[in-house]
Write a protein that holds these residues in place. Structure first.
Motif, short mmCIF file in Angstrom:
data_model
loop_
_atom_site.label_atom_id
_atom_site.label_comp_id
_atom_site.label_asym_id
_atom_site.label_seq_id
_atom_site.Cartn_x
_atom_site.Cartn_y
_atom_site.Cartn_z
N GLY A 116 41.23 37.23 29.40
CA GLY A 116 41.46 36.90 28.00
C GLY A 116 41.42 38.13 27.11
O GLY A 116 42.32 38.35 26.29
N ILE A 117 40.41 38.96 27.31
CA ILE A 117 40.25 40.15 26.48
C ILE A 117 41.42 41.11 26.67
O ILE A 117 41.99 41.62 25.71
N PHE A 118 41.81 41.32 27.91
CA PHE A 118 42.90 42.27 28.15
C PHE A 118 44.24 41.72 27.68
O PHE A 118 45.08 42.48 27.18
N THR A 119 44.43 40.41 27.82
CA THR A 119 45.67 39.83 27.32
C THR A 119 45.73 39.94 25.81
O THR A 119 46.76 40.32 25.23
N PHE A 143 36.44 45.03 20.72
CA PHE A 143 35.94 45.97 21.71
C PHE A 143 34.42 46.10 21.63
O PHE A 143 33.71 46.01 22.64
N LEU A 144 33.90 46.30 20.41
CA LEU A 144 32.46 46.48 20.27
C LEU A 144 31.71 45.21 20.66
O LEU A 144 30.64 45.26 21.27
N ALA A 145 32.28 44.05 20.35
CA ALA A 145 31.61 42.79 20.66
C ALA A 145 31.62 42.50 22.15
O ALA A 145 30.64 41.98 22.70
N PHE A 146 32.72 42.83 22.83
CA PHE A 146 32.85 42.48 24.24
C PHE A 146 32.86 43.72 25.13
O PHE A 146 33.44 43.71 26.20
N GLN A 147 32.21 44.80 24.67
CA GLN A 147 32.23 46.07 25.38
C GLN A 147 31.97 45.93 26.87
O GLN A 147 32.65 46.53 27.69
N PHE A 195 34.96 44.84 28.70
CA PHE A 195 35.97 45.89 28.76
C PHE A 195 35.62 46.90 29.85
O PHE A 195 36.44 47.26 30.67
N LEU A 196 34.35 47.35 29.83
CA LEU A 196 33.98 48.44 30.73
C LEU A 196 33.83 47.96 32.17
O LEU A 196 33.94 48.73 33.10
N LYS A 197 33.55 46.67 32.36
CA LYS A 197 33.49 46.14 33.73
C LYS A 197 34.86 45.68 34.18
O LYS A 197 35.24 45.81 35.32
N GLY A 198 35.57 45.11 33.19
CA GLY A 198 36.78 44.35 33.48
C GLY A 198 37.87 45.07 34.21
O GLY A 198 38.46 44.53 35.14
N ILE A 199 38.15 46.34 33.81
CA ILE A 199 39.29 47.00 34.41
C ILE A 199 39.11 47.18 35.90
O ILE A 199 40.08 47.36 36.61
N THR A 200 37.86 47.13 36.35
CA THR A 200 37.65 47.39 37.76
C THR A 200 37.99 46.15 38.61
O THR A 200 38.21 46.27 39.79
N VAL A 201 38.03 44.98 37.97
CA VAL A 201 38.40 43.77 38.72
C VAL A 201 39.84 43.92 39.18
O VAL A 201 40.71 44.24 38.40
N GLY A 202 40.06 43.70 40.44
CA GLY A 202 41.43 43.77 40.92
C GLY A 202 41.81 45.15 41.40
O GLY A 202 42.65 45.30 42.27
N ALA A 203 41.17 46.19 40.85
CA ALA A 203 41.53 47.54 41.27
C ALA A 203 40.71 47.96 42.48
O ALA A 203 41.23 48.56 43.42
N ILE A 204 39.44 47.60 42.47
CA ILE A 204 38.58 47.95 43.59
C ILE A 204 38.15 46.67 44.27
O ILE A 204 37.81 45.70 43.63
N LYS A 205 38.18 46.70 45.56
CA LYS A 205 37.76 45.49 46.26
C LYS A 205 36.29 45.57 46.59
O LYS A 205 35.75 46.62 46.84
#
Lengths: 306, 276
Positions: free
Chosen positions: B200-203, B259-263, B266-276
């Motif tokens: 949701g956040i990234f979309t 960004f500040l509210a859901f930091q 954001f900082l965890k999220g990008i790793t989902v899907g990229a690293i197994k």
């Protein structure tokens, strides 16, 4: 000794029957809402784009002309120049920005969690700001008469430069801007990968007397390789499509020195309405990205496991 | 003792390098905000004031006199909000099917999704525009929303997350007699909330900052989103920097708040899907 899983098992060939389809019906139902939209607004356009690239398609005519569009663009100096510009931009940005991300990742690693999070957030902040906004700000930073950059140049006793107005400096200026503002998501990605490396690897290496550089080269980089590869491939794809900064800051000029393929496709399709020609350009662009992806996997990915 | 001093010196040097690199990116953003509160006549002053003297709201008042900016804001919220909600819903369903359902063709479909993530936007741009205009949807919300919901990344993300959901829970629900959809709504959705939040956040961010598609598919000023509208302002008043920076600040603020509210996401999220 033979382990059970080493014995090759031949999968039993099973012909899909209507019964299998019927039993899987709930799967189809769950995937349908997205897949229907995906088919209409993604898959159909991809196929249509290939077809379209063989048409002379503009306001006046829609004629099938086989590969004439491809022949035309591959001998068009502007297309070739925009290809070159795109390569210069991508291979200027990606290594620098990956290098910056690696440097930051390694530097923040030894710190407390609070400091790490602070820096990760700080580097990520420009990433949530749109390219349009960043470009508007930097347009001012680069302004020849009252820009921040030329102010510093005069303070340091140097001549002011028309950064975006000369073909020699325009592209490097855009690259520098992208490197300074970018890399935030890669830093987060690399940090997460680095946190998963067992700490005793580093401790053992330090005890053995290895210096920071040796540790970086022999431990950090090899173990981060899958993530670096992912960032490299994704970064190449993203930067190869750069558009918004060109649109806002230079409109492809001066003298087409910053015309990237994405920008040329936009101009060809939506300013000159040569839709077939633009489609052919996008297909060539796609082909190049596929080749680049394969090369990067071959080069870096020889012992990467997923 | 000596080793400790050495580590401390190393850490100090690291901090300096990090601070310099971070400020390089931060200064332009700070300058944007500072200038938006500066008197228009003072924006060309050198050296610039680090903190604006006599800060003013004049630029924002001028900006809001252009009523159209509120329409752009509304459009951005409508588009980004709808796309986000719809994507979470349809991608969760599709991801669930690909991760946990066995049906002929599921592997092929998953490969198609993965391959499409490599396809640059430019490939679909022209045919999609023709398709939208043949459907008579140019300059409508549908044109801004529907193709964005069709993006493949969310399905991949949800699938990667749901693979790790234990199949036993799903089977237990089935034995208890729960229907397919009930199992999904009562078991899968609650477990997948973290992944849905990330998606949701990234979309939302992607849609809020999206520029090329709104630029192409809208042709009246009323249908522009904030980002596409900003580029109009940039063309109309290219040199009024305090005004432009006020508009930039205004359109950046919603994302910075998110960004500040859901930091954490954001900082965890990008790793989902990229690293197994």
């Amino acid at each position: 000794m033979i382990y059970l899983e080493q014995i090759p098992v031949k999968p039993i060939k099973h012909k899909t029957t209507l019964n299998d389809v019927w039993r899987g019906r709930s799967g189809y139902l769950f995937i349908l809402p997205h897949f229907a939209l995906f088919a209409i607004f993604f898959l159909v356009p991809v196929g249509w784009g290939m077809y379209l690239s063989m048409f002379k398609y503009n306001v006046f005519s829609q004629t099938f002309i086989w590969f004439d569009n491809y022949k035309r663009i591959l001998s068009d100096w502007l297309f070739l120049k925009s290809l070159r510009n795109t390569f210069v931009y991508t291979f200027g940005v990606v290594p620098l920005w990956l290098g910056k991300a690696l440097l930051v990742t390694v530097l923040i690693y030894p710190f407390r969690k609070g400091i790490r999070t602070f820096f990760k957030a700080a580097f990520y902040l420009p990433h949530v700001t749109s390219t349009v906004i960043i470009s508007m700000i930097w347009l001012w930073v680069f302004n020849p008469n009252f820009g921040l950059l030329n102010y510093f140049m005069t303070v340091l006793g140097m001549e002011p430069v028309v950064w975006l107005g000369r073909s020699l400096t325009a592209m490097p200026s855009l690259i520098v801007m992208q490197v300074i503002m970018g890399g935030g998501s890669t830093i987060v990605l690399l940090s997460a990968a680095m946190a998963s490396i067992p700490e005793y690897y580093f401790e053992a290496a330090t005890l053995e007397g290895a210096g920071s550089w040796a540790i970086f080269r022999k431990i950090t980089v090899p173990l981060l390789k899958p993530t670096i590869l992912y960032a490299l491939v994704m970064g190449t794809i993203a930067n190869f499509q750069t558009f918004s900064n060109i649109y806002i800051m230079t409109s492809g000029g001066p003298e087409f020195s910053t015309t990237t393929i994405a920008y040329l496709i936009y101009e060809t399709a939506f300013k000159n309405y040569n839709l077939g020609l633009a489609s052919a350009m996008s297909m060539v662009m796609f082909g190049i990205l596929v080749v680049l992806g394969i090369v990067q996997f071959k080069w870096l990915g020889s012992n990467v496991e997923y | 003792m000596k080793a400790k001093t050495k580590t401390n010196i190393k850490k100090a040097i690291s901090l300096v390098i990090l601070a310099v690199l971070a400020s390089l990116a931060f200064i332009p953003l700070y300058w944007m905000v500072a200038t938006s509160f500066t008197q228009p006549s003072l924006t060309m002053k050198f050296p610039p004031d680090i903190i604006p003297k006599n800060p003013t709201l004049q630029n924002f008042e001028d900006l809001f006199e252009r009523r159209i900016i509120f329409r752009w804001t509304l459009n951005s919220f409508i588009v980004a909000g709808t796309v986000t909600l719809a994507q979470i819903f349809v991608c969760a369903m599709a991801g669930y099917a690909l991760a946990k359902k066995k049906f002929p063709g599921s592997k092929v479909i998953f490969s198609i999704y993965i391959a499409s993530m490599m396809i640059p936007t430019q490939v679909t741009l022209v045919p999609l525009y023709i398709l939208i205009s043949k459907m008579g949807m140019v300059d409508t919300y549908q044109a801004l929303i529907l193709p964005a919901i069709a993006a493949p990344f969310g399905v991949f993300l949800m699938r990667q997350f749901m693979v790790s959901v234990p199949t036993e829970i799903i089977e237990a629900a089935k034995i208890d007699g729960a229907s397919e959809f009930r199992t999904f709504a009562k078991i899968i959705v609650p477990i997948s909330k973290p992944a849905m939040a990330v998606l949701g956040i990234f979309t939302f961010m992607g849609q809020w900052n999206s520029f090329l598609w709104p630029l192409i598919v809208t042709n009246t000023s009323e249908m522009r989103t904030l980002q596409a509208g900003l580029s109009l302002l940039q063309e109309q008043v290219p040199m009024q920097y305090s005004y432009l920076m006020a508009s930039a600040t205004y359109s950046a603020i919603p994302m910075i708040i998110v960004f500040l509210a859901f930091q954490k996401y954001f900082l965890k999220g990008i790793t989902v899907g990229a690293i197994k």
